[in-house]
Motif scaffolding. Structure first.
Motif, PDB file in Angstrom:
ATOM      1  N   ALA A 293      -8.980 -31.314  28.754  1.00 23.50           N
ATOM      2  CA  ALA A 293      -9.664 -31.141  30.037  1.00 23.50           C
ATOM      3  C   ALA A 293      -8.855 -30.236  30.958  1.00 23.50           C
ATOM      4  N   ALA A 294      -7.534 -30.479  31.020  1.00 22.32           N
ATOM      5  CA  ALA A 294      -6.684 -29.627  31.859  1.00 22.32           C
ATOM      6  C   ALA A 294      -6.662 -28.197  31.334  1.00 22.32           C
ATOM      7  N   GLY A 295      -6.624 -28.048  30.000  1.00 22.37           N
ATOM      8  CA  GLY A 295      -6.611 -26.709  29.422  1.00 22.37           C
ATOM      9  C   GLY A 295      -7.883 -25.939  29.722  1.00 22.37           C
ATOM     10  N   LEU A 296      -9.028 -26.589  29.582  1.00 22.89           N
ATOM     11  CA  LEU A 296     -10.295 -25.913  29.884  1.00 22.89           C
ATOM     12  C   LEU A 296     -10.363 -25.497  31.351  1.00 22.89           C
ATOM     13  N   LEU A 297      -9.812 -26.336  32.229  1.00 21.45           N
ATOM     14  CA  LEU A 297      -9.834 -26.018  33.652  1.00 21.45           C
ATOM     15  C   LEU A 297      -8.858 -24.892  33.998  1.00 21.45           C
ATOM     16  N   LEU A 298      -7.621 -25.025  33.559  1.00 17.82           N
ATOM     17  CA  LEU A 298      -6.596 -24.049  33.921  1.00 17.82           C
ATOM     18  C   LEU A 298      -6.796 -22.701  33.223  1.00 17.82           C
ATOM     19  N   LEU A 299      -7.333 -22.743  32.008  1.00 13.59           N
ATOM     20  CA  LEU A 299      -7.517 -21.504  31.252  1.00 13.59           C
ATOM     21  C   LEU A 299      -8.908 -20.906  31.425  1.00 13.59           C
ATOM     22  N   SER A 300      -9.683 -21.468  32.346  1.00 12.17           N
ATOM     23  CA  SER A 300     -11.048 -20.963  32.527  1.00 12.17           C
ATOM     24  C   SER A 300     -11.095 -19.463  32.844  1.00 12.17           C
ATOM     25  N   PRO A 301     -10.176 -18.913  33.674  1.00 12.33           N
ATOM     26  CA  PRO A 301     -10.206 -17.449  33.873  1.00 12.33           C
ATOM     27  C   PRO A 301      -9.973 -16.680  32.568  1.00 12.33           C
ATOM     28  N   LEU A 302      -9.012 -17.148  31.740  1.00 14.91           N
ATOM     29  CA  LEU A 302      -8.742 -16.484  30.469  1.00 14.91           C
ATOM     30  C   LEU A 302      -9.936 -16.622  29.531  1.00 14.91           C
ATOM     31  N   LEU A 303     -10.550 -17.811  29.505  1.00 18.03           N
ATOM     32  CA  LEU A 303     -11.737 -18.007  28.675  1.00 18.03           C
ATOM     33  C   LEU A 303     -12.860 -17.066  29.087  1.00 18.03           C
ATOM     34  N   ALA A 304     -13.021 -16.889  30.396  1.00 17.65           N
ATOM     35  CA  ALA A 304     -14.075 -15.987  30.886  1.00 17.65           C
ATOM     36  C   ALA A 304     -13.787 -14.540  30.492  1.00 17.65           C
ATOM     37  N   LEU A 305     -12.509 -14.135  30.579  1.00 10.41           N
ATOM     38  CA  LEU A 305     -12.155 -12.760  30.196  1.00 10.41           C
ATOM     39  C   LEU A 305     -12.394 -12.531  28.703  1.00 10.41           C
ATOM     40  N   CYS A 306     -12.009 -13.507  27.881  1.00 11.42           N
ATOM     41  CA  CYS A 306     -12.230 -13.372  26.437  1.00 11.42           C
ATOM     42  C   CYS A 306     -13.727 -13.287  26.133  1.00 11.42           C
ATOM     43  N   ALA A 307     -14.513 -14.127  26.793  1.00 13.88           N
ATOM     44  CA  ALA A 307     -15.955 -14.107  26.562  1.00 13.88           C
ATOM     45  C   ALA A 307     -16.556 -12.768  26.965  1.00 13.88           C
ATOM     46  N   LEU A 308     -16.093 -12.241  28.084  1.00 13.44           N
ATOM     47  CA  LEU A 308     -16.605 -10.947  28.547  1.00 13.44           C
ATOM     48  C   LEU A 308     -16.223  -9.842  27.574  1.00 13.44           C
ATOM     49  N   ALA A 309     -14.969  -9.842  27.097  1.00 10.16           N
ATOM     50  CA  ALA A 309     -14.518  -8.811  26.162  1.00 10.16           C
ATOM     51  C   ALA A 309     -15.316  -8.864  24.860  1.00 10.16           C
ATOM     52  N   VAL A 310     -15.560 -10.074  24.350  1.00  3.29           N
ATOM     53  CA  VAL A 310     -16.340 -10.213  23.120  1.00  3.29           C
ATOM     54  C   VAL A 310     -17.770  -9.726  23.337  1.00  3.29           C
ATOM     55  N   ARG A 311     -18.331 -10.054  24.501  1.00  2.00           N
ATOM     56  CA  ARG A 311     -19.717  -9.643  24.802  1.00  2.00           C
ATOM     57  C   ARG A 311     -19.833  -8.132  24.910  1.00  2.00           C
ATOM     58  N   LEU A 312     -18.862  -7.487  25.553  1.00  2.00           N
ATOM     59  CA  LEU A 312     -18.919  -6.035  25.727  1.00  2.00           C
ATOM     60  C   LEU A 312     -18.728  -5.305  24.397  1.00  2.00           C
ATOM     61  N   GLN A 313     -17.882  -5.854  23.519  1.00  2.00           N
ATOM     62  CA  GLN A 313     -17.634  -5.157  22.265  1.00  2.00           C
ATOM     63  C   GLN A 313     -18.707  -5.438  21.214  1.00  2.00           C
ATOM     64  N   GLY A 314     -19.146  -6.687  21.113  1.00  2.00           N
ATOM     65  CA  GLY A 314     -20.024  -7.046  20.002  1.00  2.00           C
ATOM     66  C   GLY A 314     -21.432  -7.434  20.378  1.00  2.00           C
ATOM     67  N   GLY A 315     -21.763  -7.423  21.647  1.00  2.00           N
ATOM     68  CA  GLY A 315     -23.104  -7.784  22.042  1.00  2.00           C
ATOM     69  C   GLY A 315     -23.277  -9.288  22.179  1.00  2.00           C
ATOM     70  N   PRO A 316     -24.533  -9.744  22.186  1.00  2.00           N
ATOM     71  CA  PRO A 316     -24.808 -11.171  22.402  1.00  2.00           C
ATOM     72  C   PRO A 316     -24.166 -12.036  21.325  1.00  2.00           C
ATOM     73  N   GLY A 317     -23.965 -13.304  21.688  1.00  2.00           N
ATOM     74  CA  GLY A 317     -23.353 -14.251  20.752  1.00  2.00           C
ATOM     75  C   GLY A 317     -21.853 -14.298  20.895  1.00  2.00           C
ATOM     76  N   VAL A 318     -21.386 -14.795  22.031  1.00  2.00           N
ATOM     77  CA  VAL A 318     -19.948 -14.829  22.303  1.00  2.00           C
ATOM     78  C   VAL A 318     -19.245 -15.859  21.418  1.00  2.00           C
ATOM     79  N   LEU A 319     -19.887 -17.000  21.218  1.00  4.51           N
ATOM     80  CA  LEU A 319     -19.273 -18.080  20.449  1.00  4.51           C
ATOM     81  C   LEU A 319     -19.731 -18.045  19.001  1.00  4.51           C
ATOM     82  N   PHE A 320     -18.803 -18.321  18.117  1.00  2.87           N
ATOM     83  CA  PHE A 320     -19.090 -18.462  16.688  1.00  2.87           C
ATOM     84  C   PHE A 320     -19.097 -19.955  16.373  1.00  2.87           C
ATOM     85  N   ARG A 321     -20.163 -20.440  15.777  1.00  2.00           N
ATOM     86  CA  ARG A 321     -20.315 -21.857  15.471  1.00  2.00           C
ATOM     87  C   ARG A 321     -20.381 -22.027  13.959  1.00  2.00           C
ATOM     88  N   GLN A 322     -19.654 -23.008  13.462  1.00  2.00           N
ATOM     89  CA  GLN A 322     -19.644 -23.223  12.018  1.00  2.00           C
ATOM     90  C   GLN A 322     -19.408 -24.695  11.711  1.00  2.00           C
TER      91      GLN A 322
END
Length: 468
Positions: A293-322
């Protein structure tokens, strides 16, 4: 393989599609352990009340009392023993008193709870003397209860040979609180006329025999059954509330220690209890929830940046589910940031994807393990733990379980974001047999400190990877 508690008679468990854990029975309490804990608590209470009646309780006495009981529990002074001895306990009781005084002194320096002075040391000496006296009484009561038959834990003896007969003869004296009910062996070496007890079944039947005969203790002697078979059977007992002791090899020339039990000169090694039966196991989930819970809260800016970078490079579908396999074969949906193009994502049956085909952003995220950060949500949800064996896809669980004897036993604890195998270099396309060995070592030697060590080594490795 199915972890049903009844593995096959061969050197490996049978392979099948799922893994099921054996339900845990209610935990038995040792009369000796309960009596020793009660006697120590009574001694502490008597000293506290006496000090209060004389002229007001010493401010540091309560801190010392709590510290003392904690040290007693952590050093094994409340463990069940077949041959309890006050003379064996006295050095530990004295060391525990010194450790508790030290803890009281440290807490006083930090919180000003009360100084360690002459009056407190006299109370410490009184408490220790009372504890030694109380143990004399407790041990005498336990010996009387055992000899009179009021205390007797039903016991299975594995190995119907000369050593098994020797152990059975000792146990039938009723001095150790164990009541032997039968042998377990595939090829008994004692003739029928020389067996003091019946042979109840084969070693592969041990989990079932424990349940049928309500056994509280299993003593492993020598048999002709291959060691890998015995290991698998013992692992299959992980969900049963039974204490397992083994006679070490070359026991006639083995030096004994406090970690061993003695049965009239025969040393026994207590096999470590399954991790989930340790009192500290519950803290693992508490740490997982708080840290994720603390990690998701504190790293939320980093998570948002990673999601944005993945979206800009590869298009829709930021998360990979398996789909992955976790504790006791339960399947769940694992989350990662997508490090490959949507058309090139790893399939359910393809072992690995070479870094040559991974975009630059994906390689960078994999190197820093940033693609694993969404798994904090899996941890918070209860699918995973921060530390544990890495979860694998169902297809490979089937395949590796059929190819490697120890692979499926790693599912006895929750899977993790990082693990003992990973921090020892077993990531990517490395030996599955080695991974299974490291993961099972983690399962069978778990402690909170081992989790902390793995997390610290993971951070060091991530930082080192960032510098390359």
């Amino acid at each position: 393989m199915t972890l049903t508690g009844e593995p096959s008679a061969g050197p490996r468990p049978p392979a099948s599609g799922t893994v099921r854990a054996v339900p845990l029975r209610g935990r038995r309490r040792s009369p000796l352990s309960a009596l020793l804990l009660a006697s120590d608590g009574l001694c502490v209470l008597v000293v506290l009340l006496a000090d209060l009646a004389v002229g007001g309780a010493h401010p540091g006495l309560a801190v010392f009392a709590v510290s003392l009981l904690t040290v007693h529990a952590s050093t094994g002074l409340y463990r069940h023993r077949f041959e309890p001895s006050v003379l064996d306990d006295t050095p530990l009781l004295l060391a525990a008193a010194l450790a508790a005084v030290g803890a009281t002194s440290v807490l006083d320096a930090l919180l000003n709870l009360g100084p360690v002075d002459g009056p407190l040391l006299r109370l410490v000496a009184t408490t220790t003397a009372l504890a030694v006296t109380a143990r004399l009484t407790a041990h005498a009561l336990v010996r009387w209860a055992r000899r009179s038959g009021r205390v007797g834990h039903r016991t299975l003896v594995v190995g119907c040979g000369g050593l098994g007969a020797q152990l059975t003869a000792v146990l039938r004296r009723r001095e150790h609180g164990l009541l032997p009910v039968g042998f377990v062996d595939d090829t008994p070496r004692l003739p029928v006329t020389a067996r003091p007890l019946p042979v109840l079944g084969r070693i592969a039947d041990l989990p079932r025999l424990v349940r049928e005969h309500d056994a509280a203790v299993v003593v492993i002697g020598y048999s002709n059954v291959p060691e890998p078979v015995v290991v698998d059977v013992l692992r299959a007992c992980h969900g049963l509330d039974v204490e397992i002791f083994a006679v070490p090899r070359f026991w006639q020339v083995t030096s004994t220690s406090r970690t061993m039990q003695l049965l009239r000169g025969v040393p026994l090694v207590r096999l470590r209890r399954p991790a989930f039966r340790a009192p500290s196991w519950r803290l693992k989930r508490v740490v997982d929830v708080a840290a994720s819970a603390a990690g998701l809260l504190l790293l939320s800016p980093l998570l948002a940046l990673c999601a944005l970078a993945v979206r800009l490079q590869g298009g829709p579908g930021v998360l990979f589910r398996q789909e992955r396999v976790g504790l006791a074969g339960r399947r769940f949906e694992l989350l990662k940031f997508r490090s490959l193009h949507a058309s090139a994502q790893e399939s359910a049956t393809r072992w690995s994807v070479a870094d040559d085909g991974v975009p630059r952003l994906g390689r960078w995220m994999r190197r820093l393990s940033l693609d694993e950060l969404p798994q904090l949500w899996n941890v918070l949800r209860g699918d995973m733990s921060l530390v544990g064996p890495r979860p694998e896809r169902p297809y490979f669980v089937e395949r590796f379980g059929a190819e490697h004897d120890e692979y499926l036993w790693r599912h006895r604890v929750p899977c993790g974001i990082t693990g003992w195998a990973q921090v020892n270099g077993l990531r990517g396309d490395t030996s599955i047999a080695d991974r299974a060995r490291y993961d099972n070592h983690y399962v069978e030697n778990w402690s909170l400190w081992l989790d902390v060590k793995i997390l610290l080594r993971t951070v060091v490795q991530v930082v080192a990877a960032a510098g390359r």
